[in-house]
Design a protein around this motif. Sequence first.
Motif, PDB file in Angstrom:
ATOM      1  N   PRO A 208      15.708 -54.069  -7.799  1.00  0.00           N
ATOM      2  CA  PRO A 208      17.161 -54.036  -6.919  1.00  0.00           C
ATOM      3  C   PRO A 208      17.896 -52.776  -7.251  1.00  0.00           C
ATOM      4  O   PRO A 208      18.539 -52.151  -6.193  1.00  0.00           O
ATOM      5  N   VAL A 209      18.028 -52.371  -8.542  1.00  0.00           N
ATOM      6  CA  VAL A 209      18.909 -51.268  -8.835  1.00  0.00           C
ATOM      7  C   VAL A 209      18.000 -50.021  -8.360  1.00  0.00           C
ATOM      8  O   VAL A 209      18.786 -49.027  -7.886  1.00  0.00           O
ATOM      9  N   THR A 210      16.715 -49.956  -8.577  1.00  0.00           N
ATOM     10  CA  THR A 210      15.951 -48.870  -7.919  1.00  0.00           C
ATOM     11  C   THR A 210      16.272 -48.668  -6.498  1.00  0.00           C
ATOM     12  O   THR A 210      16.247 -47.540  -5.860  1.00  0.00           O
ATOM     13  N   SER A 211      16.400 -49.820  -5.822  1.00  0.00           N
ATOM     14  CA  SER A 211      16.289 -49.709  -4.276  1.00  0.00           C
ATOM     15  C   SER A 211      17.838 -49.271  -3.699  1.00  0.00           C
ATOM     16  O   SER A 211      17.927 -48.507  -3.038  1.00  0.00           O
ATOM     17  N   ALA A 212      18.966 -49.692  -4.696  1.00  0.00           N
ATOM     18  CA  ALA A 212      20.023 -49.161  -4.352  1.00  0.00           C
ATOM     19  C   ALA A 212      20.047 -47.718  -4.687  1.00  0.00           C
ATOM     20  O   ALA A 212      21.081 -46.999  -3.894  1.00  0.00           O
ATOM     21  N   PHE A 213      19.637 -47.031  -5.595  1.00  0.00           N
ATOM     22  CA  PHE A 213      19.560 -45.640  -5.838  1.00  0.00           C
ATOM     23  C   PHE A 213      18.914 -44.887  -4.960  1.00  0.00           C
ATOM     24  O   PHE A 213      19.391 -43.874  -4.473  1.00  0.00           O
ATOM     25  N   SER A 214      17.824 -45.410  -4.260  1.00  0.00           N
ATOM     26  CA  SER A 214      17.071 -44.945  -3.316  1.00  0.00           C
ATOM     27  C   SER A 214      18.052 -44.800  -1.971  1.00  0.00           C
ATOM     28  O   SER A 214      17.722 -43.747  -1.200  1.00  0.00           O
ATOM     29  N   MET A 215      18.752 -45.764  -1.809  1.00  0.00           N
ATOM     30  CA  MET A 215      19.691 -45.842  -0.422  1.00  0.00           C
ATOM     31  C   MET A 215      20.585 -44.774  -0.643  1.00  0.00           C
ATOM     32  O   MET A 215      21.203 -44.414   0.387  1.00  0.00           O
ATOM     33  N   LEU A 216      21.060 -44.285  -1.630  1.00  0.00           N
ATOM     34  CA  LEU A 216      21.916 -43.114  -1.923  1.00  0.00           C
ATOM     35  C   LEU A 216      21.508 -41.800  -1.200  1.00  0.00           C
ATOM     36  O   LEU A 216      22.369 -41.302  -0.847  1.00  0.00           O
ATOM     37  N   GLY A 217      20.214 -41.667  -1.079  1.00  0.00           N
ATOM     38  CA  GLY A 217      19.579 -40.580  -0.243  1.00  0.00           C
ATOM     39  C   GLY A 217      20.328 -40.689   1.251  1.00  0.00           C
ATOM     40  O   GLY A 217      20.419 -39.830   1.708  1.00  0.00           O
ATOM     41  N   ALA A 218      20.153 -41.783   1.653  1.00  0.00           N
ATOM     42  CA  ALA A 218      20.605 -42.191   3.028  1.00  0.00           C
ATOM     43  C   ALA A 218      22.048 -41.951   3.321  1.00  0.00           C
ATOM     44  O   ALA A 218      22.418 -41.194   4.484  1.00  0.00           O
ATOM     45  N   THR A 219      23.111 -42.161   2.358  1.00  0.00           N
ATOM     46  CA  THR A 219      24.399 -41.648   2.279  1.00  0.00           C
ATOM     47  C   THR A 219      24.601 -40.112   2.330  1.00  0.00           C
ATOM     48  O   THR A 219      25.395 -39.761   3.195  1.00  0.00           O
ATOM     49  N   LEU A 220      23.611 -39.500   1.368  1.00  0.00           N
ATOM     50  CA  LEU A 220      23.773 -37.952   1.483  1.00  0.00           C
ATOM     51  C   LEU A 220      23.382 -37.464   2.673  1.00  0.00           C
ATOM     52  O   LEU A 220      23.840 -36.514   3.013  1.00  0.00           O
ATOM     53  N   GLY A 221      22.095 -38.056   3.308  1.00  0.00           N
ATOM     54  CA  GLY A 221      21.602 -37.558   4.530  1.00  0.00           C
ATOM     55  C   GLY A 221      22.756 -37.645   5.919  1.00  0.00           C
ATOM     56  O   GLY A 221      23.117 -36.656   6.564  1.00  0.00           O
ATOM     57  N   SER A 222      23.580 -38.795   5.741  1.00  0.00           N
ATOM     58  CA  SER A 222      24.564 -38.733   6.819  1.00  0.00           C
ATOM     59  C   SER A 222      25.669 -37.914   6.534  1.00  0.00           C
ATOM     60  O   SER A 222      26.340 -37.523   7.492  1.00  0.00           O
ATOM     61  N   ILE A 223      25.951 -37.531   5.468  1.00  0.00           N
ATOM     62  CA  ILE A 223      26.928 -36.625   5.098  1.00  0.00           C
ATOM     63  C   ILE A 223      26.560 -35.143   5.541  1.00  0.00           C
ATOM     64  O   ILE A 223      27.153 -34.469   6.347  1.00  0.00           O
ATOM     65  N   ALA A 224      25.368 -34.749   5.281  1.00  0.00           N
ATOM     66  CA  ALA A 224      24.829 -33.521   5.517  1.00  0.00           C
ATOM     67  C   ALA A 224      24.656 -33.199   7.323  1.00  0.00           C
ATOM     68  O   ALA A 224      24.711 -32.335   7.683  1.00  0.00           O
TER      69      ALA A 224
END
Length: 547
Positions: A208-224
């Motif tokens: 579950p922690v690894t899944s959460a870290f991977s999801m941070l990529g989606a958040t960065l993508g929305s900013i870019a």
Amino acid sequence: MKKGIKQRYITSAFILLLSTVVVKVISAVYKIPLTNYIGATGRGYFSVAYNLCLPIHALTMGAFPIALTKLVSSYEAKGDTLRIKALRKASKKLFFIIGLVGTVVMFAVSKPYAQFVASSPKSIYTALALAPSIFFSCLCACHRAFAEGYMDMKPTAVSQLIEALFKMIFGLLFARFCMSYLYNFYVENGTVFGVIMTQEEALAAIYPVTSAFSMLGATLGSIAAYIFAAVYTRNKYDNFPPDSVDVKSAYNEMLACCVPLVAATVVQSISNFADTSSIQYFLSLCDEKILLSQYPSAGEDVYTYVFGIYASALDFKNLIPAIVMALGITAVPAVSSAFESGDQRFSSLLTSIFKYTVILSVGGGLALSLFNEDILNLFYAQSHPDIVSGASKLLFYFGVTALPCAAASTSVFCTQALGFAKKTVAPFAVSAVIRIVLNYFLVCSSEINIIGTAFSNFAGFLIILIWNMITIRKYTHARFKISDIFFKPVICAVLTYFTVLSLKNTLFADFGSLTVFILSVLVCLLLFFILLFLLKCVSSKEIKLLK
């Protein structure tokens, strides 16, 4: 309808279509190695977070962008530049507010949803990591929808690509770093987060922690994506006359236009949320022993595992409606402009839009049903053969039932673009009831379980497709060529399916599996396109419009 409008529609749709295909390929490249890192159980956590985000995302980004696109396209057709300027200013404030509200709601409901609805408390970390993306996605949608009003799909296409690339690159980097660090620490010390665990317990804590870290990529993508869309529209569309405009009036007009769209989106979001939640809940009512006999690789959390299998199949199934949606998004300004101007060839435009939608839908469904096991083997045979055996049958049925699931969105976009958003509420509600009832009878059956979702979705989305097409015909008096829209493309797909299947079992039987797959794909594509031209589903004249 003027030839220019149809040409603009086809060209814009083609640009967005290509972009969507590339985005989905990137998404697949991202999710496959991600699944290799975290397995089906980790994908279950990943999917729970997205299932929570989807209704919030739909509410914040479903109605408001469509309203902005529709208003901009209408005033652009009338040549009212000052009103467009007012809409531009008002939309920035409105989208900021709804993005902020959506993010707060996501933070607030993550814990109760993960614990009580999804029966997966550990998925809360992934949901929280995804929440900020709602805010930046709304800001990005403001700029994309404005450009779409001019039938300019470039900011939408490029921002989608940027978001997908950031999600893939940083999502995989974060997932790999987190997984490697925590697992290596466990190997060296025998603990995870200070607790002594067995290897199975350690992985259950790390996923579950690894899944959460991977999801941070989606958040960065929305900013870019937001940064690009903002820069693009500021450079191209902010050169308005210096005259003062009534921003408050434009703001109120947007809200008035959004009310029926929001109502429809609320019902749509609730229906989709209820459908997904019912799948999760009814799945939890299945006999655990029977599920374990069907999915022997499942660990202690068999229900999350089976839902992860379902999510793995959805990765491929959702490619079809996601690609087809490009036609629906592009249809909003085209249909709105043609209808507002009272164009005589309005029916021809609608027929073309629905025809292209059905061709893409049945073509995608053909690929899934014909190559279901080949596709899964290509990505999971070495790393997770259990996903191949668990998801192949479901993927076949997803392919067979793909047409209404993919085409329904275009019918909704067209209905809303014409100003009949209120008329889409009833079909969404009826569809939700049908899907939930069928999920109860099918998914609750331990022998059928997730296979039942293919049939419940087929029935529910078929209602939406038919109902909206009837609404459009009733209130616009448009005449659809049903044979061109439905019968001919379906006949092409059916003939192609049985021909290729026969060749696989006879002429190609002695070749290696990879050779059979490549030959079958080539024959499938060639035969399907030849049949489309022979039955006059597609003409050379329409191809020339892409130039």
